[in-house]
Design an enzyme around this catalytic site. Structure first.
Site, short mmCIF file in Angstrom:
data_model
loop_
_atom_site.label_atom_id
_atom_site.label_comp_id
_atom_site.label_asym_id
_atom_site.label_seq_id
_atom_site.Cartn_x
_atom_site.Cartn_y
_atom_site.Cartn_z
N THR B 235 -32.11 8.33 53.00
CA THR B 235 -31.27 8.84 51.92
C THR B 235 -31.69 10.25 51.55
O THR B 235 -32.88 10.52 51.36
CB THR B 235 -31.38 7.91 50.68
N CYS B 323 -55.28 22.76 53.52
CA CYS B 323 -55.33 21.37 53.97
C CYS B 323 -56.73 20.95 54.39
O CYS B 323 -57.02 19.78 54.50
CB CYS B 323 -54.40 21.16 55.15
#
Lengths: 151, 384
Positions: B235, B323
């Site tokens: 979605t 990261c």
């Protein structure tokens, strides 16, 4: 000395997150204090130092140089220089504070856990840093004792 | 607080937030819904798609919204590898790619693909000749980043893309750091596949784009519904997509004006550091770079110590890429450029943004001068 690691608050006043796997580190106020105001920083000339040790490898991230002056069987003076992360610098500093004034026997009995507890905890990934100082101290004492035996 | 970590992420533009808000509140419908609420969401997504396509000078059909820049990289690499597995199983990338590309390539190696990592020069640039030499009849994809996240060095994309085109090999570029910092039409001009990420240009996190040039063979990696031209099931994140498009359009419009002033401040920072602090190296400074990025290696000290000190003074910077902060191991980018691990260990990345001020830069220089001096006085290794 019976403080539990899990009771420790980090510098932002939040509880350490149990089992946190992410890259974010948080240090105790004690670690920050020893990192920003390291005790016993310096060097001793060869003539002045009774024992010396060089441990660690800067290529891998940390290194420590430690000098001791022995008088009356005690660590009369101690100086260090460390290259590394905040954990390496803070544990080096705390180690020198713990060792100063101790008898050589007491100094030999100091462990990495003593350093971590005195700092009121250190992040899991940084536990290995606390070995740096203890190893250097033990080697410096060994170096002193070897030198005395030779003399 | 002085925020100098815009390559990690940027703050959400308040006006972008305002554009997103209705889709988090009243227009919450599933864009696949039959009713009006769904049609409103669908219309917003398609408007956003057109907005992004217009900025890039491409067709809306070529825009695939993803859940992140990392997902866009994964879709490009895994999607092409899978769609072309009968054609060949060789991928060319570089030693300085983001982990989203490098680790995906490692993973594909485990699935029987061969990966060639081309090296970089000391200036941080990939030599197109190295790419050319690596091409085999099995090569199906070349993936080279547009600009490096650590050094900001802009890669010779045009030459590499031309090589790929000549040999009929697909060309992907991870343009995640370049987007919003260079004119967007330059990005897609040469490539078959381009990865973008919304939160690098004042958009929301959790939304990325993969531009897929019409006709490029890509297989989906997420299966389910037929969303995003059948390339990305799930979605749609309507608010995120609307925010991405709004932020991208704003960045595209302002990028040249912003770049000039950001570059001036970045150069001021580097000049201030070099003039006030001995024994520093700025990897990649000789090559063309993004306007906002500067990695500085301070000899004789370790980067996390600098970062913590900066943090205590209210300055946000990072070591290498955000990261990997806190994880051991030196930057693979700087090592690939030929720096020793000792030099790499002392590297700090400053990445400026549109709201960075001259006062902030001057304060950062002053603070660094103090910090570096203090840390060097504690350090067991000499800076020289």
């Amino acid at each position: 000395m019976d403080k539990k690691m899990t009771d420790v608050k980090n510098i932002y006043g939040k509880e350490e997150i149990e089992g946190h796997q992410g890259p974010v580190l948080s240090y105790t106020e004690k670690v920050i204090d020893h990192f920003t105001n390291p005790r016993n920083v310096g060097e001793m000339s060869e003539g002045l130092a009774d024992g010396y040790a060089l441990v660690g490898d800067p290529e891998c991230g940390d290194q420590m140089k430690l000098w001791i002056m022995v008088e009356g069987g005690k660590v009369f003076d101690i100086k260090f220089k460390s290259y590394g992360c905040p954990g390496a610098i803070a544990t080096s500093s705390m180690l020198t504070e713990l060792a100063l004034g101790k008898t050589l026997q007491q100094a030999k009995e100091l462990t990495d856990d003593d350093v971590v507890i005195a700092l009121e905890g250190i992040p899991e990934q940084k536990k290995h840093c606390s070995l740096l100082g203890v190893t250097a101290l033990h080697q410096a004492i060994e170096n002193y004792e070897l030198g005395r035996n030779k003399a | 607080m002085i925020y100098l970590d815009h390559n990690a992420t940027t703050p959400l533009d308040p006006e972008v937030f305002d554009a997103m808000l209705p889709y988090l509140r009243e227009h919450f419908g599933n864009a696949s819904g039959y009713y009006r609420l769904g049609r409103e969401a669908r219309a917003a997504i398609e408007r956003a798609r057109t907005q992004v396509a217009d900025c890039l000078g491409v067709s809306p059909k070529e825009i695939v919204f993803t859940g992140s820049g990392t997902e866009a990289d994964n879709l490009a690499l895994r999607g092409v590898a899978r769609a072309c597995r009968e054609k060949g199983r060789h991928i060319i990338t570089s030693a300085i790619e983001h982990h989203a590309v490098l680790k995906t390539c490692r993973d594909l190696e485990g699935e029987g693909y061969e990966v060639t990592c081309v090296p970089v020069g000391g200036d941080g640039r990939i030599d197109p000749e190295e790419v050319r030499k690596s091409i085999t009849p099995e090569t199906v994809l070349i993936s080279i980043m547009y600009a490096n996240n650590e050094t900001g060095v802009i890669q010779p994309i045009e030459e590499i893309a031309a090589l790929a085109r000549q040999k009929e090999i697909l060309f992907h570029t991870d343009a995640i750091q370049a987007a919003g910092r260079i004119p967007p039409e330059n990005i897609t001009a040469q490539a078959d596949l381009v990865s973008l990420s919304g939160h690098k240009f004042y958009g929301p996190k959790g939304v990325g784009v993969l531009y897929v040039k019409n006709g490029s063979p890509v297989a989906p990696i997420l299966t389910g519904g037929t969303h995003e031209h059948g390339l990305r099931a799930g979605t749609e994140n309507t608010a995120g997509i609307v925010g991405f498009a709004e932020a991208f359009a704003r960045a595209a419009g302002a990028c040249e004006r912003r770049a000039a002033s950001i570059e001036r401040l970045r150069d001021r920072l580097e000049k201030g550091i070099v003039e006030n602090i001995p024994q520093v190296v700025i990897p990649g400074s000789k090559a063309p770079r993004l306007c906002n990025t500067s990695t500085v290696s301070f000899r004789g000290i370790e980067s996390e110590s600098i970062l913590l000190y900066l943090d205590l003074k209210g300055i946000c910077a990072s070591a290498g890429s955000a990261c990997t902060t806190g994880s051991p191991g030196p930057s693979h980018v700087l090592l690939a450029m030929g720096f020793s691990s000792r030099q790499t260990n002392g590297a700090v990345r400053f990445s400026l943004g549109k709201d960075t001020t001259e006062e902030q830069i001057d304060f950062t220089i002053e603070t660094l001068k103090e910090i570096i001096e203090k840390l060097r006085s504690v350090s067991s290794i000499s800076a020289c």
